[in-house]
Design a protein around this motif. Structure first.
Motif, short mmCIF file in Angstrom:
data_model
loop_
_atom_site.label_atom_id
_atom_site.label_comp_id
_atom_site.label_asym_id
_atom_site.label_seq_id
_atom_site.Cartn_x
_atom_site.Cartn_y
_atom_site.Cartn_z
N ASN A 94 14.69 42.54 1.92
CA ASN A 94 14.67 43.83 2.63
C ASN A 94 13.24 44.08 3.09
OD1 ASN A 94 14.91 46.43 3.53
ND2 ASN A 94 15.16 47.34 1.49
N THR A 95 13.00 43.95 4.38
CA THR A 95 11.64 44.13 4.89
C THR A 95 11.46 45.47 5.61
OG1 THR A 95 12.26 42.88 6.86
CG2 THR A 95 11.17 41.66 5.08
N SER A 96 12.47 46.34 5.49
CA SER A 96 12.32 47.67 6.08
C SER A 96 12.28 48.71 4.96
CB SER A 96 13.46 47.95 7.06
OG SER A 96 13.15 49.07 7.84
N ASP A 97 12.19 49.99 5.32
CA ASP A 97 12.13 51.04 4.29
C ASP A 97 13.52 51.38 3.79
OD1 ASP A 97 13.12 53.75 5.79
OD2 ASP A 97 12.02 52.46 7.17
N ASP A 98 13.61 51.74 2.51
CA ASP A 98 14.89 52.20 1.96
C ASP A 98 14.74 53.45 1.10
OD1 ASP A 98 13.78 51.27 -0.39
OD2 ASP A 98 15.33 49.76 -0.78
N ASN A 99 13.56 54.07 1.12
CA ASN A 99 13.29 55.19 0.22
C ASN A 99 12.22 56.06 0.84
OD1 ASN A 99 14.00 56.31 -2.27
ND2 ASN A 99 12.25 55.40 -3.34
N GLY B 142 15.13 48.77 11.63
CA GLY B 142 16.23 49.34 10.84
C GLY B 142 15.64 50.33 9.86
N GLY B 143 16.19 50.34 8.64
CA GLY B 143 15.61 51.19 7.61
C GLY B 143 16.34 52.52 7.46
N ALA B 144 16.14 53.11 6.28
CA ALA B 144 16.86 54.34 5.93
C ALA B 144 16.38 55.55 6.71
CB ALA B 144 16.72 54.60 4.43
N LEU B 145 15.09 55.57 7.03
CA LEU B 145 14.58 56.73 7.76
C LEU B 145 15.26 56.84 9.13
CD1 LEU B 145 12.52 58.95 7.27
CD2 LEU B 145 10.76 57.46 8.23
N PHE B 146 15.28 55.73 9.89
CA PHE B 146 15.94 55.72 11.20
C PHE B 146 17.45 55.93 11.06
CE2 PHE B 146 12.89 52.90 13.95
CZ PHE B 146 11.98 53.94 14.00
N ASP B 147 18.03 55.36 10.01
CA ASP B 147 19.48 55.37 9.90
C ASP B 147 20.00 56.69 9.33
OD1 ASP B 147 21.98 54.08 10.26
OD2 ASP B 147 22.12 53.79 8.09
N TRP C 248 26.70 45.41 5.30
CA TRP C 248 26.91 44.63 6.52
C TRP C 248 25.67 44.82 7.40
CZ3 TRP C 248 28.48 49.53 5.56
CH2 TRP C 248 28.15 50.50 6.50
N GLY C 249 25.51 43.95 8.40
CA GLY C 249 24.43 44.14 9.37
C GLY C 249 23.06 43.97 8.75
N ASP C 250 22.59 42.71 8.67
CA ASP C 250 21.25 42.44 8.12
C ASP C 250 20.16 43.29 8.78
OD1 ASP C 250 22.64 40.51 6.79
OD2 ASP C 250 21.50 38.80 7.58
N TRP C 251 20.40 43.66 10.05
CA TRP C 251 19.37 44.37 10.82
C TRP C 251 18.98 45.70 10.17
CZ3 TRP C 251 20.74 49.16 12.47
CH2 TRP C 251 22.11 49.43 12.59
N PHE C 252 19.86 46.27 9.36
CA PHE C 252 19.52 47.51 8.66
C PHE C 252 18.28 47.29 7.78
CE2 PHE C 252 24.05 48.68 9.36
CZ PHE C 252 23.89 49.98 9.80
#
Ligand code: NAD
Length: 372
Positions: A221-226, A177-182, A168-172
């Motif tokens: 996905n234009t943010s970090d995820d790893n 967004g991104g995994a580092l912040f989240d 949910w929430g495209d902003w992630f």
């Protein structure tokens, strides 16, 4: 800070997944205890506001954040929106003299975080920034054990938190967004509370899965995820944080702390601990410390804010700690972009728990891992 007696009136900005479940639960508990009242809610999606208004009869539905923040019927503003809105909304609410709880990260840029801190310092009221990991009973016991020197001098650590990622929430999956912040923010808050401030960072931060399912459709996905982040705390003390929307499952401790005389491992996740295990070299045995409060909710920052507003006591959690974690995350991204170590300059006050002795007679705080 003067103490308050009447139930605190809560206004909530952002009525998505964390409000619907976890924060609603703690609000309902505190309401039953006669300590808070939910008085106003707002989400940019009118359907979400209407659904919450139906669930909480009598709650006001202002036309926007300005009206909610300025309402005379709101003492505490909870900022539970997507991340890009955190800094500006929290700053506006503190400028209006409201107590504020803001979800993590406190802001998405240092400029916004600094503005929030400046406004906070200039106004009466409390600012509680998520994540609230340092408030968990297990974290407190670990902080105490490390501060007493039970594992010697803390010199090395490994921390990890991740999962497959939100649907949910495209902003992630967008800028801000991104995994580092989240996710990484939890481990960083945990480790800095034990080691003190980070002095430099080297990191790999990337996008391993460039398309994601969100709200039932495929998006870019234009943010970090790893991410894999190396932390240097100075004095040859090092740690790493591994985080991502790339981790399907794990069965290893969330946090491993290595000292010169022992090892301490937090079980579960730092936002939902399941006790800890400790090896003391002199004892030559693993000691298991079961979780004492398995139902401790990660939303407990709200209870803490209410406790402090009622008693006039200062908060244990400090906005400067959250600001430092943000600086480390931004340094990690920069390190990854530029392929080099990046210095971190900010500091933050050591954690002080009210039941800890303030001074050991030598000008050192007792039980402070940073000075042990
Ligand atoms: N989902 C989790 O498990 C989790 C856990 C802990 C913390 N958090 C944090 O909580 C925050 C919210 O996460 P979520 O999962 O609920 O996201 P979400 O997308 O489900 O909800 C965010 C809501 O904020 C609303 N919103 C956006 N801009 C707004 C504005 N200006 N004013 C009012 N509403 C606005 C959106 O419409 C949306 O409903 C994030 O910062 C996230 O990092 C999430």
């Amino acid at each position: 800070m003067t103490a308050s007696a009447a139930p605190l009136r809560l206004g909530v900005l952002g009525l998505g997944s964390v409000f619907t479940g976890p924060y609603s639960n703690i609000i309902q508990q505190l309401t039953l205890e006669g300590r808070v009242r939910l008085t106003a809610v707002y989400d940019v999606e009118p359907g979400k506001t209407a659904a919450v208004a139906a669930r909480f009869p009598g709650v006001a539905t202002p036309s926007g954040p300005d009206e909610l923040i300025d309402s005379g019927d709101v003492d505490v503003v909870l900022v539970l929106t997507s991340m890009n809105e955190h800094g500006p909304l929290a700053t506006q609410a503190r400028a209006a003299g409201k107590h504020v709880l803001v979800e993590k990260p406190m802001a998405t840029s240092i400029a916004e975080a600094d503005e929030l801190l400046a406004v906070d310092a200039a106004h009466d009221g409390l600012l509680v920034c998520a994540p609230h990991v340092v408030l968990s009973p297990t974290y407190r016991r670990i902080h105490d054990a490390v501060g007493r020197g039970e594992i010697g001098r803390l010199v090395l650590a490994r921390a990890r938190y991740g999962w497959a990622g939100p649907w949910w929430g495209d902003w992630f999956y967008r800028a801000g967004g991104g995994a580092l912040f989240d996710l990484g923010v939890y481990n960083l808050t945990t480790l800095c509370g034990l080691f003190g401030p980070v002095r430099r960072v080297a990191a790999m931060v990337g996008t391993a899965i460039p398309q994601r399912m969100s709200e039932g459709r495929l998006i870019d996905n234009t943010s970090d995820d790893n991410a894999h982040v190396l932390l240097d705390f100075g004095d040859q003390r090092f740690a790493n944080v591994m985080t991502g929307f790339t981790i399907q499952k794990y069965r290893s401790p969330a946090v491993e702390l290595y000292g010169t005389d022992g090892v301490l491992q937090m079980l579960g996740d730092d936002w939902a601990p399941e006790g800890f295990e400790q090896w003391r070299t002199e004892r030559e045995v693993w000691e298991v410390h079961p979780e004492t409060e398995p139902t401790w909710p990660w939303t407990s920052g709200l209870r803490h804010l209410v406790d402090c507003a009622e008693t006039g006591r200062p908060t244990i959690t400090r906005p400067e700690h959250a600001r430092h974690a943000l600086e480390v995350m931004l340094a990690a991204r920069r390190s990854a972009d530029e392929g080099r170590f990046v210095d971190v300059v900010s500091d933050f006050p050591a954690l002080i728990y009210p039941d800890h002795v303030a001074d050991d007679g030598h000008g050192r705080r007792k039980h402070d891992p940073r000075t042990s």
